[in-house]
Every structure is written in C-alpha cells, then in structure tokens.
Design a protein around this motif. Structure first.
Motif, short mmCIF file in Angstrom:
data_model
loop_
_atom_site.label_atom_id
_atom_site.label_comp_id
_atom_site.label_asym_id
_atom_site.label_seq_id
_atom_site.Cartn_x
_atom_site.Cartn_y
_atom_site.Cartn_z
N GLY A 245 0.78 -1.23 0.00
CA GLY A 245 0.00 0.00 0.00
C GLY A 245 0.81 1.28 0.00
N LYS A 246 2.14 1.17 -0.08
CA LYS A 246 2.99 2.36 -0.07
C LYS A 246 3.87 2.38 -1.33
CE LYS A 246 3.26 2.73 4.97
NZ LYS A 246 4.16 2.81 6.16
N SER A 247 4.06 3.59 -1.87
CA SER A 247 4.92 3.73 -3.04
C SER A 247 6.37 3.46 -2.68
CB SER A 247 4.79 5.13 -3.64
OG SER A 247 5.19 6.11 -2.70
N VAL A 248 7.10 2.91 -3.65
CA VAL A 248 8.51 2.60 -3.45
C VAL A 248 9.33 3.43 -4.42
CG1 VAL A 248 10.27 0.79 -3.51
CG2 VAL A 248 7.94 0.26 -2.74
N LYS A 249 10.34 4.12 -3.90
CA LYS A 249 11.20 4.97 -4.74
C LYS A 249 12.56 4.34 -4.92
CE LYS A 249 8.96 9.28 -3.27
NZ LYS A 249 9.16 10.64 -2.68
N ASP A 250 13.22 4.67 -6.05
CA ASP A 250 14.58 4.20 -6.25
C ASP A 250 15.55 5.12 -5.52
OD1 ASP A 250 14.88 6.48 -7.79
OD2 ASP A 250 14.98 5.42 -9.71
N ASP A 251 16.84 4.93 -5.73
CA ASP A 251 17.85 5.71 -5.01
C ASP A 251 17.77 7.20 -5.33
OD1 ASP A 251 18.73 3.38 -3.87
OD2 ASP A 251 20.36 3.06 -5.32
N VAL A 254 12.74 8.30 -7.37
CA VAL A 254 11.78 8.14 -8.47
C VAL A 254 10.93 6.89 -8.23
CG1 VAL A 254 11.50 7.81 -10.95
CG2 VAL A 254 13.34 9.25 -10.08
N ILE A 255 9.61 7.05 -8.39
CA ILE A 255 8.70 5.90 -8.32
C ILE A 255 8.67 5.26 -9.70
CG2 ILE A 255 6.36 5.11 -7.84
CD1 ILE A 255 6.00 7.59 -6.11
N ARG A 256 9.20 4.08 -9.81
CA ARG A 256 9.29 3.41 -11.10
C ARG A 256 7.97 2.73 -11.47
NH1 ARG A 256 13.58 4.90 -14.24
NH2 ARG A 256 15.38 5.36 -12.89
N LEU A 257 7.90 2.23 -12.70
CA LEU A 257 6.74 1.51 -13.17
C LEU A 257 7.05 0.02 -13.28
CD1 LEU A 257 5.33 3.79 -16.02
CD2 LEU A 257 4.70 3.72 -13.61
N PRO A 276 8.51 -11.15 -12.76
CA PRO A 276 9.80 -11.34 -12.06
C PRO A 276 10.93 -10.46 -12.54
CG PRO A 276 9.37 -13.15 -13.58
CD PRO A 276 8.11 -12.35 -13.52
N PHE A 277 10.82 -9.89 -13.74
CA PHE A 277 11.93 -9.05 -14.23
C PHE A 277 11.70 -7.57 -13.94
CE2 PHE A 277 9.11 -10.50 -17.59
CZ PHE A 277 8.57 -9.31 -18.06
N ASN A 278 10.67 -7.24 -13.15
CA ASN A 278 10.52 -5.87 -12.67
C ASN A 278 11.67 -5.52 -11.72
OD1 ASN A 278 8.08 -5.26 -13.96
ND2 ASN A 278 6.86 -6.21 -12.34
N SER A 279 11.82 -4.24 -11.44
CA SER A 279 12.89 -3.82 -10.53
C SER A 279 12.49 -2.51 -9.86
CB SER A 279 14.20 -3.61 -11.31
OG SER A 279 15.20 -3.04 -10.49
N ASP A 280 13.06 -2.29 -8.68
CA ASP A 280 12.86 -1.01 -8.00
C ASP A 280 13.75 0.08 -8.57
OD1 ASP A 280 11.06 -2.26 -6.36
OD2 ASP A 280 12.48 -2.55 -4.70
N SER A 281 14.74 -0.31 -9.41
CA SER A 281 15.72 0.66 -9.89
C SER A 281 15.53 1.05 -11.35
CB SER A 281 17.14 0.13 -9.67
OG SER A 281 17.32 -1.10 -10.37
#
Length: 645
Positions: A245-251, A254-257, A276-281
């Motif tokens: 329920g919370k947005s995740v930002k990269d370093d 930036v909130i990625r897609l 599976p090939f999504n990423s936070d970065s």
C-alpha cells in the motif's frame, strides 16, 4: 563616508540574502527535477529565470522539464536560448531535443539544420545515422501518408484518455477522469496524477457507458497500458511501484513503473502478480502480446537499454514462467525513446518513437517481424496518424482493418484523446529493393531483346521472371530481407547470374554481358553478322584500318580469344569506282591489312586468311557508270569475317 559604508553593507547583505534564497529555490527545483516532478520544477525554474538569474544548467533543466512534459513550444524557446547564450556547453542531446521541438512546431528545415549539427557531433549514434543515411525522411513520410481515415472516440472527456487495448468484444483504456484534475501523463513514466483502467463495449449503441475495472486492478496509484489474452482471462498492465500500500522509490527518489499480471478466477480478477523481471531501480511498462501469446513485449530502461527507453521481449513459458528479457536491437531502438509496442496478427510491430525521423514528438512506426527477426525496414506510418505532437498507443485489427490510437494534438477534447481509424491502403513493410540493368552480348555489346531475367531465392525457388524490352532493359523488385540470385539467360547464350545479399533497399544497377554458347551455325557464316558488329569500312583508295573499324575488329579478336578453335577468312571489297584490276589489288591489300592488324594483336596467323574480291560483290546497284552518291558507294568498301574450317 560612514553612511556610504553602511549603505554598501546593507546592499551586500541584501544581495547575499537574495543569492541564498535563489540557491534554496534552485535546490527545491533540482530536487523536483531529479524526482521527475517536472511541473513543480518548471514553476520554480521560471521564477528564478524571471528574476534574471540564468545559467546553462538552469536552461537545460527547464528546457528538459518542458520537453518531457510535452510542452514543446516552451521547450523550444528555452533550448533556443541555451544554444545561443551557452554554445560551448551544449551537448549533442540538446541539439536533438531542440530539433524535435522545432519539428513539433512545423519548422522542419530549421530542425534539419540542428540534426546536421547533432550528426557532426556524434559518432555511431543511430539517430544521426537515420537522419544522414535514410534519404529524405519528409518525402518518405509524405509517401506513407493518407492511408488512414480518422474518426472520433465517443468516450473522450476533458481529462486524459489513452492506451486503448482490445478486450473481449470491447476495449480497455486508461484515464484520469475520476481524479478531478487535468493530468498531463502522456508518455512519461513519472506523473503524479492518478490513472485508472476502464472498459467499454465498442459494439454497444452508445460508447458513453464506461465501467471502471475491478478494484483488484485499480488502486490509488497509477494503472495504465494494458494487454489481454484472447480469452480475456489474463490481463497484463502497468502500475506504479508500490508494496503493502505504499509507493517505493529508487535511489534517486523516483517511483518506477512495473508490469503486473491479473488472472481471472470465478469471473473476477482475484490473482494479481508482479512480473519477475521488474525492478525497483528501473521501469518496466506498456505490455503487448505476440499473436500466439507466447511472447510479451514491453518498454524499459533496464540495463542493456540503448537509449532513454527501449522495446524488449520476453518468452512466456508453458508453465506461465518467463524467460530472460531481450532487447529488440538497434534497428528498432535508438538512443532516444522507443515505447508503447503493439503486435498484430500478421506480426507487424507498431511502436512509438522520437529517435526515428518523424513529424515531431512521438510518432508511430511499423516494422515487419520475420522469423523472430527484428531487422526489417522501419517506416513512419505518416499522417493523419502522426502529427506535430505526440502520437502513441496504436492498436490495429488486421481482419477489420480498424484500430485506435492516442494523441495530445491540439484538436483534442482533453489532454490526451483516443481516436478511431480505418486503414484504407496497407503500408508496404516488406523491404523491396529496385534492381535494373541491360542485358548485352559480351563480345558485340549488342543489347539482347527478349532475354529472360529470373529471381531465385537461396532455397533455389524461382520468385519471378521477366523479359528484357526493346532496349534490352529490365527492372525488378527483390526482397532485400533475404539473399537472391538474379539470373539472365536467352537462347544461344550461357546464362549469367549475380548474388544479392540482404541490403538496406537502395536501388542497384546490374548489367549482364552474356557469352555465346557457340559461334555460328556452321562454316561460311559471317561472324560480323552473328556478333551484330558494325561493318568494317575503308576510306576511298585507302587500305589502312580506320579508328572506327579498329573498335569492331577488336570484338572479332575477343571472339577468337574466347573460342580458340575458331578460324576466320577476311573477305575485303571495294566500290566500283576506278579500274577493275586496281580495285582487285586494293581489296587484297585491305584483306591483308585486316589480317595483319589481328596478327599484331596476338591472333595466330594460321587461324586467319584474307582475300580481296574487288568490285565483284557489291551490296547495292552501284556498279560502273551508275549515278550513286558517295554514301552509297561507301557501303561497298568493307571487310567481312567468314567462319572457315
């Protein structure tokens, strides 16, 4: 003096305070810029600029903020200031973006000038190569234009509607209509305005009945760009990166897609999983399926990306797991943005790009996938699909020849609008290379009329054949995505062929010079006639070889070199003027002169024989006491080349 000093101190303190405030403003703007929050960054940069504080860095970031927010007119003005005021600090990408903004304003010649500078400053950049080697792109776009008729989409609002995709008997699309704001999402991956997915039945009497998709799919974050399986039980869609329920930002904040897969159970989408090939970065977005639904296409800026975003593919295994993502390569992807893929039932890949030559902003392009190969010709689909601004999320039904796309063109109702269209004329995507030439006799250089020219592929299958025209000329189109043999042949000659490998489709000229399979039908034939040579003439009362005769005799020599068993008798003649005995002597001299010339060029004397016939074998009625003209008499002063045993 003291007052002056105090006044100076006060000014200095005010100046320091102003600079400090300005620095804080720039810090806030840069923070927003680094988060890709371009709208608030623009507001701050503009205030700083309006107060007279300017630098190359500020102009770059303000220009980019406008550019990535699709505000091309404002971006053009700022980039213009940048290249004018800080020319030494302008890197190649700013010339490219400046050129793109000028295209969006219809200033194509000025844009071309900037692209020339961009090309001069880069080495190996695909965008530069496309511009410098891919012909007159505006002419090509014009030739591709006019193939579609555009119609309305009744469900557009004053908000944003885009990303149509086929779903059962209707469509899915993305909109921010329920958020109460005018989002400028368009094609960027960082808008802070929320988008949801809607569905509609396009076969209904009215398209105004729009239904929001299940809550399992739509959340309080962004959901957009979808693709569904043919049975409608699985949907791949794009969503902002969030967990619990919370947005995740990269370093970089930036909130990625990411792409998610929704699977239907008991008529509802109960199972949602992240791929599976999504990423936070990095971002993974805008899914599309192959016709057999075994390959997923998407856009990403993951490692291995050539530009700002590329199109990738990944195999969907039988057990619903995934293979390793693969970049589609540099024929499709450039150093700029390639995004929003769609693949038709005929395996034509449509996508949006700003890296390939276009009309401005994002344009829609098409290429044919062949045997899992992505190196086919890429074509701009032209107007009216493409225009000066952004055109994207193109989908097409090969059976009905209808489709939909989205655009932020000025004529729209909202920020982004969906348009329907009908394809009236198919876009030719097979690479066709024009090949032309003339088929000639190798020795005489005479054109061969009615010769057969064949195209044979690498599997030895004949593709086509044509005949040469009255000038020995042929013109064909070959498939330049594969190798082909071009073969010329005609009766009495040895066939000749050339191999043409894969190419870029540029016109090619191939002339064929065929060799005779044999000389003459038997002894006594005139070789000059068989080779269609010009007659060997002599000047009045002369027996030396004239320059024009030398050219023709060289062809006879070439034939004798080609066929070592060939023996020739040279028969020489005169006109009727002069005494008969003199003419007989003169003709003998002409025969000996011709033979001597050929021997001097390397032909063995035992293969040659010469005889003079004087005026005994005239070719016309110009005998003694006739009233023939000089030109008519000239025709009798000749040598013939007779095949002998």
């Amino acid at each position: 003096m003291l007052r002056k000093i105090l006044y100076t101190v006060v000014l200095l303190l005010v100046s320091i305070g102003s600079l400090s405030a300005q620095d804080k403003s720039l810090e806030r703007a840069n923070a927003k810029y680094d988060e890709f929050s371009f709208t608030p960054a623009i507001d701050i940069y503009k205030k700083v600029l309006d107060k007279g504080f300017v630098s190359a860095e500020l102009l770059k970031k303000l220009g980019n903020s406008y550019y990535f927010n699709a505000e091309y007119k404002d971006a053009s003005e700022i980039y213009g200031r940048l290249v004018t005021e800080y020319p030494t600090e302008v890197t190649p990408d700013y010339y490219f973006r400046y050129a793109q903004t000028l295209r969006s304003l219809g200033e194509y010649e000025a844009a071309d000038d900037l692209m020339k500078k961009f090309s001069d400053m880069t080495s190996g950049d695909y965008r530069a190569n496309n511009f410098t080697t891919e012909r007159d792109y505006r002419k090509e776009i014009k030739e591709n234009s006019g193939r579609y008729s555009i119609g309305p989409f009744e469900s557009n609002t004053v908000y944003s509607e885009f990303a149509p995709s086929y779903y059962k008997e209707g469509l899915l699309f993305s909109s921010d209509r329920d958020t109460g704001n005018l989002a400028k999402y368009r094609h960027t991956w960082n808008s802070k305005d929320f988008l949801d997915i809607y569905k509609i039945n396009v076969d209904s009497v009215s398209m105004s009945k729009v239904v929001k998709m299940d809550k399992a799919i739509n959340t309080r974050f962004h959901e957009s760009t979808t693709v569904a399986t043919k049975d409608g039980k699985t949907i791949y869609f794009t969503r902002n990166n969030f967990k619990e329920g919370k947005s995740v930002k990269d370093d970089n904040g930036v909130i990625r897609l990411k792409i998610f897969r929704a699977v239907m159970e008991d008529s509802i989408f109960a199972y949602i999983e992240e791929l599976p090939f999504n990423s936070d970065s990095y971002s993974v977005a805008h899914p599309a399926l192959s016709p057999d639904e075994k390959t997923l296409y998407f856009a990403s800026d993951m490692p291995g990306t050539l530009g700002e975003s590329d199109i990738f593919k990944v195999t969907i295994n039988d057990d619903e797991t995934f293979g390793t993502p693969e970049n589609l390569g540099n024929t499709i992807n450039t150093e700029a943005r390639e995004t929003f893929p769609f693949v038709t039932s005929e395996e034509i890949l449509y996508f949006s790009s700003e890296g390939h030559p276009g009309l401005g902003g994002l344009d829609v392009f098409a290429t044919k996938i062949k045997d899992n190969n992505y190196t086919g010709i890429v074509k701009n689909v032209g107007e009216p699909i493409n225009g000066k601004l952004d055109d994207f999320t193109f989908i097409f039904d090969e059976d009905t020849k209808t489709g939909y796309f989205a655009s932020n063109r000025e004529s729209g109702l909202g920020n982004d609008d969906i348009y329907s269209f009908v394809e009236n004329i198919p876009l030719e995507l097979d690479c066709k290379q024009p090949v032309s030439g003339v088929v000639r006799d190798k020795i005489s250089n005479q054109v061969l009329v009615g010769a057969t020219v064949k195209v044979i592929n690498e599997d030895n299958v004949e593709i086509l054949q044509i005949l040469t025209d009255a000038n020995g000329y042929y013109e064909i189109l070959i498939d330049c995505d594969q190798g082909n043999f071009i073969r010329a042949m005609t009766d009495g000659y040895i066939p000749s062929e050339e191999y043409m490998g894969e190419s870029d489709g540029k016109p090619q000229v191939i002339d064929f010079y065929l060799e005779r399979d044999k000389i003459g039908a038997g002894f006594g034939d005139d070789l000059a006639k068989l080779l269609q040579l010009s007659t060997i003439y002599f000047d009045l009362n002369k027996y030396n070889i004239r320059p024009d005769a030398e050219v023709e005799i060289q062809k006879v020599i070439a034939a004798m070199e080609k066929y070592p068993s060939l023996k020739i008798k040279v028969n020489s003649h005169t006109d009727s003027r002069g005494k008969d005995a003199y003419n007989l002597w003169l003709s003998q001299k002409r025969a000996e002169s011709t033979v001597g010339y050929m021997v001097s060029k390397g032909i063995s004397a035992d293969r040659l024989e010469g005889e003079g016939f004087g005026e005994t074998k005239l070719v016309n009625g110009c005998g003694n006491n006739s009233k023939c003209s000089s030109k008519e008499h000239d025709l009798n002063r000749r040598s013939e080349f007779i095949i002998r045993e």
